[in-house]
Design a protein around this motif. Sequence first.
Motif, PDB file in Angstrom:
ATOM      1  N   TYR A 195       5.883  -6.499  -6.873  1.00  0.00           N
ATOM      2  CA  TYR A 195       5.054  -5.120  -7.451  1.00  0.00           C
ATOM      3  C   TYR A 195       4.923  -5.076  -8.967  1.00  0.00           C
ATOM      4  O   TYR A 195       5.954  -5.224  -9.534  1.00  0.00           O
ATOM      5  CB  TYR A 195       5.657  -3.999  -6.377  1.00  0.00           C
ATOM      6  N   PRO A 196       3.816  -4.529  -9.321  1.00  0.00           N
ATOM      7  CA  PRO A 196       3.904  -4.095 -10.836  1.00  0.00           C
ATOM      8  C   PRO A 196       4.968  -3.416 -11.165  1.00  0.00           C
ATOM      9  O   PRO A 196       5.226  -2.297 -10.706  1.00  0.00           O
ATOM     10  CB  PRO A 196       2.367  -3.563 -11.082  1.00  0.00           C
ATOM     11  N   THR A 197       5.731  -3.561 -12.280  1.00  0.00           N
ATOM     12  CA  THR A 197       6.821  -3.080 -12.818  1.00  0.00           C
ATOM     13  C   THR A 197       6.383  -1.741 -13.259  1.00  0.00           C
ATOM     14  O   THR A 197       7.087  -0.650 -13.162  1.00  0.00           O
ATOM     15  CB  THR A 197       7.364  -3.734 -13.860  1.00  0.00           C
ATOM     16  N   TYR A 198       5.244  -1.701 -14.020  1.00  0.00           N
ATOM     17  CA  TYR A 198       4.669  -0.153 -14.586  1.00  0.00           C
ATOM     18  C   TYR A 198       4.675   0.711 -13.539  1.00  0.00           C
ATOM     19  O   TYR A 198       5.110   2.041 -13.506  1.00  0.00           O
ATOM     20  CB  TYR A 198       3.536  -0.379 -15.261  1.00  0.00           C
ATOM     21  N   ARG A 199       4.156   0.399 -12.442  1.00  0.00           N
ATOM     22  CA  ARG A 199       3.937   1.242 -11.370  1.00  0.00           C
ATOM     23  C   ARG A 199       5.258   1.865 -10.822  1.00  0.00           C
ATOM     24  O   ARG A 199       5.372   2.952 -10.321  1.00  0.00           O
ATOM     25  CB  ARG A 199       2.798   0.932 -10.173  1.00  0.00           C
ATOM     26  N   LEU A 200       6.102   1.066 -10.633  1.00  0.00           N
ATOM     27  CA  LEU A 200       7.586   1.442 -10.461  1.00  0.00           C
ATOM     28  C   LEU A 200       8.415   2.351 -11.252  1.00  0.00           C
ATOM     29  O   LEU A 200       8.922   3.611 -10.898  1.00  0.00           O
ATOM     30  CB  LEU A 200       8.340   0.170 -10.040  1.00  0.00           C
ATOM     31  N   PHE A 201       7.843   1.979 -12.486  1.00  0.00           N
ATOM     32  CA  PHE A 201       8.458   2.935 -13.726  1.00  0.00           C
ATOM     33  C   PHE A 201       7.742   4.144 -13.566  1.00  0.00           C
ATOM     34  O   PHE A 201       8.342   5.196 -13.549  1.00  0.00           O
ATOM     35  CB  PHE A 201       7.882   2.375 -14.897  1.00  0.00           C
ATOM     36  N   VAL A 202       6.419   4.419 -13.010  1.00  0.00           N
ATOM     37  CA  VAL A 202       5.808   5.625 -12.812  1.00  0.00           C
ATOM     38  C   VAL A 202       6.412   6.481 -11.725  1.00  0.00           C
ATOM     39  O   VAL A 202       6.596   7.579 -11.452  1.00  0.00           O
ATOM     40  CB  VAL A 202       4.084   5.487 -12.542  1.00  0.00           C
ATOM     41  N   LEU A 203       6.636   5.690 -10.656  1.00  0.00           N
ATOM     42  CA  LEU A 203       7.576   6.335  -9.685  1.00  0.00           C
ATOM     43  C   LEU A 203       8.794   6.971 -10.035  1.00  0.00           C
ATOM     44  O   LEU A 203       9.266   8.141  -9.751  1.00  0.00           O
ATOM     45  CB  LEU A 203       7.787   5.308  -8.377  1.00  0.00           C
ATOM     46  N   VAL A 204       9.464   6.005 -10.721  1.00  0.00           N
ATOM     47  CA  VAL A 204      10.980   6.710 -11.261  1.00  0.00           C
ATOM     48  C   VAL A 204      10.787   7.879 -12.051  1.00  0.00           C
ATOM     49  O   VAL A 204      11.379   8.715 -12.090  1.00  0.00           O
ATOM     50  CB  VAL A 204      11.461   5.438 -11.969  1.00  0.00           C
ATOM     51  N   THR A 205       9.643   7.767 -12.953  1.00  0.00           N
ATOM     52  CA  THR A 205       9.426   9.040 -13.899  1.00  0.00           C
ATOM     53  C   THR A 205       9.007  10.383 -13.013  1.00  0.00           C
ATOM     54  O   THR A 205       9.569  11.241 -13.347  1.00  0.00           O
ATOM     55  CB  THR A 205       8.276   8.723 -14.788  1.00  0.00           C
ATOM     56  N   LEU A 246       8.188  -6.981 -10.255  1.00  0.00           N
ATOM     57  CA  LEU A 246       9.366  -7.050  -9.523  1.00  0.00           C
ATOM     58  C   LEU A 246       9.093  -7.247  -8.111  1.00  0.00           C
ATOM     59  O   LEU A 246       8.099  -7.010  -7.305  1.00  0.00           O
ATOM     60  CB  LEU A 246      10.024  -5.520  -9.788  1.00  0.00           C
ATOM     61  N   ARG A 247      10.292  -7.789  -7.580  1.00  0.00           N
ATOM     62  CA  ARG A 247      10.345  -8.088  -6.108  1.00  0.00           C
ATOM     63  C   ARG A 247      11.099  -6.915  -5.499  1.00  0.00           C
ATOM     64  O   ARG A 247      12.141  -6.574  -5.806  1.00  0.00           O
ATOM     65  CB  ARG A 247      10.998  -9.523  -5.887  1.00  0.00           C
ATOM     66  N   VAL A 248      10.218  -6.007  -4.632  1.00  0.00           N
ATOM     67  CA  VAL A 248      10.970  -4.772  -3.861  1.00  0.00           C
ATOM     68  C   VAL A 248      10.618  -4.939  -2.660  1.00  0.00           C
ATOM     69  O   VAL A 248       9.298  -5.053  -2.333  1.00  0.00           O
ATOM     70  CB  VAL A 248      10.482  -3.673  -4.541  1.00  0.00           C
ATOM     71  N   PHE A 249      11.543  -4.762  -1.836  1.00  0.00           N
ATOM     72  CA  PHE A 249      11.401  -4.848  -0.320  1.00  0.00           C
ATOM     73  C   PHE A 249      10.431  -6.056   0.000  1.00  0.00           C
ATOM     74  O   PHE A 249       9.528  -5.934   1.176  1.00  0.00           O
ATOM     75  CB  PHE A 249      10.613  -3.496   0.238  1.00  0.00           C
ATOM     76  N   GLN A 257       0.724  -1.507   0.039  1.00  0.00           N
ATOM     77  CA  GLN A 257      -0.108   0.141   0.021  1.00  0.00           C
ATOM     78  C   GLN A 257       0.676   1.257  -0.010  1.00  0.00           C
ATOM     79  O   GLN A 257       0.620   2.133  -0.766  1.00  0.00           O
ATOM     80  CB  GLN A 257      -0.861   0.070   1.300  1.00  0.00           C
ATOM     81  N   LEU A 258       1.955   1.140   0.679  1.00  0.00           N
ATOM     82  CA  LEU A 258       3.073   2.345   0.664  1.00  0.00           C
ATOM     83  C   LEU A 258       3.437   2.362  -0.741  1.00  0.00           C
ATOM     84  O   LEU A 258       3.451   3.663  -1.121  1.00  0.00           O
ATOM     85  CB  LEU A 258       3.994   2.006   1.623  1.00  0.00           C
ATOM     86  N   LEU A 259       3.826   1.464  -1.321  1.00  0.00           N
ATOM     87  CA  LEU A 259       4.211   1.689  -2.754  1.00  0.00           C
ATOM     88  C   LEU A 259       3.261   2.163  -3.676  1.00  0.00           C
ATOM     89  O   LEU A 259       3.218   3.085  -4.416  1.00  0.00           O
ATOM     90  CB  LEU A 259       4.691   0.489  -3.422  1.00  0.00           C
ATOM     91  N   ASN A 260       1.789   1.779  -3.414  1.00  0.00           N
ATOM     92  CA  ASN A 260       0.699   2.325  -4.289  1.00  0.00           C
ATOM     93  C   ASN A 260       0.364   3.803  -3.878  1.00  0.00           C
ATOM     94  O   ASN A 260       0.289   4.710  -4.826  1.00  0.00           O
ATOM     95  CB  ASN A 260      -0.684   1.583  -3.720  1.00  0.00           C
TER      96      ASN A 260
END
Lengths: 321, 283
Positions: B134-144, B127-130, B5-8
């Motif tokens: 978690y969905p890769t695309y949402r991580l991509f949004v975070l990076v963007t 991807l596996r994080v912490f 949820q934190l990542l969300n």
Amino acid sequence: MTMPRTPKPSRLAGMNGRAALIAATIGVAAAALPLVLSNYQVGLATEVLIFGILAMSIDILAGFAGRTSLGHGAIFGVSTYVVVYATAHAGVPPAAAFAAGVLAATLVAAIFGLLAVRTSGVYFLLLTLALGMIVWGICLRWTQVTGGENGMRGDVRPALLLTNTAFYWAVLAGAAVVTFAMWRFVRSPFGLTLRGIRDSESRMRSLGYNVPLHLFIGFTVSAFFAGVAGAMYAMFNNFVSPSTVALAQSVEGVLMMIAGGVGTLFGAFVGAAAIIALENVVSAYTERWQMVLGITFILIMIFAPEGIIGKLRAILTRKVR
Amino acid sequence: MSIFQLLNGLTFAALLFVVASGFTLIFGLLRIVNLAHGALYLFGGYIGYAIALKTGSFVLGGIGAMAAIAAIGFVLDQGLLHFVRGHELRQVLLTLGFAFVLNDLALVIWGGDSFTVPIPQMLRGGLRVFGVFYPTYRLFVLVTGIVVFAALWLLLNHTRLGALIRAGVDDAEMVEASGVNIRRVFLVTFLLGSALAGLGGLMGGAFLSLYPSADAEILVFSLAVVIIGGRGSLVGVGVGSLLVGLLNTLGQVMFPELAYFVIFGPMAVLLAFRPLGLFGRAA
């Protein structure tokens, strides 16, 4: 406008003879409307009155306190929701539901007002917009109570006012009372203080006026009237859905107020009539009412920010010269 | 709140940052509250969607969305706002009218269905994080979001244009008096702000999907971000986005139906103490 004004000794609650005569004439003419209009047009006229009240309530703040609210549609809608819910789901009699609706709108607005009085200008606009959107979001998502996207239906209108004509007369009587009350309000010492705040907040503060308190009361009173309009709308429509509390509702109210002329108060009815007439004409040809509303808004902002009446007056005086 | 949820919350905050930074740039410098920003976001999403579908390229979709929305921004600024310069309230209401037109136009072109921008192959899956998947695309949004923040920070603090924008936020007249064509700076800022809305539309369109009232929803979030963060402050938008993004996720987890209310509370408390927002300064 340089008209010789002769103050008459016979004053009815601060209204001079001529103004009283004009008001009475308009009242009689409006009351006679159902005799010449079709049933459908009587419905439209009722709508004009209801939205005229909403637009006037916005004008109390915009025209007299210098704060344009984009949240009044939501306050209006809170009242509509409460009235429909109370009659359809809680079995409350119409009169009590009406009172509950107005009360709910006033209370919600009091909370809004506590925040909004701290801001002015564009920030006020933004904040009222955001607050109104929150109401909309809750009405949309809180499906168990509000019926979500589908809204709620209920036979809200009391049996006595079932026909369009009877209801029109009732709304007209209500509108007359409410209009008189608002007119008295903006002309009262309190209303003059609001005008002072509009013109110079710092001066009023240094004169010892409690500016936030005045604005708060002004906001709440204005919302009370918006709530009255919302409760009437519940009885008019017998239905409520999130579009009643949506931004478009606030925007239409503001547009009617501006079209009628900011700070003219009664101009609100002219603005309401103009916008509702436009909506009906446009709807006969196209489904793109939203787009027409947007374009109208843009055009008025560019060409006639002083409103239709103000614009006509400006054109006329130019011709006279 | 779990890591998931934190990542969300963080990814939503990143999207909000991209959208709201455009909003606050325009608000801060031009003093224009562009209420068409939400509609620009939605339009950008639709255009990006159409291009991405046709060309099969997510990147082209992003570029197309940014260019198209910058063009629409150009029309709005030069064609319409030009007539009401200096009138704050008329400007705001005009952009509102423009938003209605755009929104209805989108309804005509794309209808009332909801669309989801296709995610490129590379960003699908998870991807596996912490310790969570978690969905890769949402991580991509975070990076963007982080990249956009860094780019804007560099632009504002280390370029001549950035210096002019910052000076303009403080005192536009003074900048003009010192021989700078502030009108051009205004225009570039307006286009940049609009392009960010378009980019946000494409990014959001891939995980929040696009539908007729999405513009109003993103607008109210952006408003909350700017009200909390303060006018024209990049750091303010960053902090505001984080607060609103995390609170919204918290709200959705705890009271799904009243999530809107959860962002309202802190906004209220904040306004009581700082009417101009956390990082806002009086004009």
